[in-house]
Write an enzyme that holds these catalytic residues in place. Structure first.
Site, mmCIF file in Angstrom:
data_model
loop_
_atom_site.group_PDB
_atom_site.id
_atom_site.type_symbol
_atom_site.label_atom_id
_atom_site.label_comp_id
_atom_site.label_asym_id
_atom_site.label_seq_id
_atom_site.Cartn_x
_atom_site.Cartn_y
_atom_site.Cartn_z
ATOM 1 N N LYS A 77 0.778 4.526 6.819
ATOM 2 C CA LYS A 77 0.106 5.341 5.798
ATOM 3 C C LYS A 77 0.643 6.759 5.874
ATOM 4 O O LYS A 77 1.401 7.123 6.763
ATOM 5 C CB LYS A 77 -1.416 5.379 6.016
ATOM 6 N N SER B 203 0.797 -1.226 0.000
ATOM 7 C CA SER B 203 0.000 0.000 0.000
ATOM 8 C C SER B 203 0.833 1.281 0.000
ATOM 9 O O SER B 203 0.309 2.342 -0.325
ATOM 10 C CB SER B 203 -0.961 0.019 1.183
#
Length: 187
Positions: free
Chosen positions: A83, A41
């Site tokens: 993230k 990701s």
């Protein structure tokens, strides 16, 4: 006599070495944490198998900033994610034609490579607003909106909503493995 002084000096040095080693271990355990990237990701910024040093104390003295790469707990501490911070408390976040708008002002994302936008036909992130995803106009106080750099393969705030600032483990300071990718710049 000289031999006795030398022995005392060696014992003293050994004590200092042991104390120093224990002090380093304690400081590291209290202020820093290791994290291994799992998944894709955050590609291309971080790859699966990268080892990161996470600064656990930085947000005690400062607030998260836009584009910080963070590690946080999600789902009652069941999982940790890495993230990038996109939206800060009180901000309106929107994507139009793969461009980020904060409070209706365009914000450049220098870590997103233009090659991605060309390859994926300009639909790398997808168009959305906070109100469409969450029902909220702005990021609530005490929360952040986070997204992975690999927008097409990231389970992030677009799916699970805002994260609580109190769930942040820390800010990613250093990638130390693999050695040839050692670095500190993630913006």
């Amino acid at each position: 006599m000289k031999e006795k002084k030398a022995r005392i000096k060696r014992k003293s040095m050994l004590k200092w070495l042991i104390v120093s080693f224990l002090l380093v271990i304690m400081i590291r355990a209290l202020f820093f944490s290791n994290y291994m990237v799992e998944g894709h990701s955050m590609n291309p910024t971080l790859q699966e198998g990268n080892y990161l040093m996470v600064n656990k104390i930085i947000y005690t003295f400062s607030k998260p900033e836009r584009f910080d790469v963070i590690v946080f707990h999600q789902g009652n501490g069941e999982a940790d994610y890495v993230k990038r911070v996109i939206g800060l408390p009180g901000e309106k976040v929107e994507y139009k034609k793969d461009m980020l708008y904060i409070n209706d002002t365009f914000v450049l994302e220098p870590f997103i490579q233009s090659d991605h936008l060309r390859v994926f036909g300009g639909n790398f992130t997808g168009d959305f607003s906070l109100s469409e995803l969450t029902g909220e106009e702005t990021v609530p106080e005490g929360h952040l909106f986070v997204i992975g750099d690999n927008r097409l393969s990231s389970f992030d705030s677009r799916h699970f909503g805002f994260i609580r600032i109190e769930d942040i483990v820390g800010k990613v300071d250093v990638r130390y493995w693999p050695v040839e990718e050692f670095g500190t710049t993630f913006k």
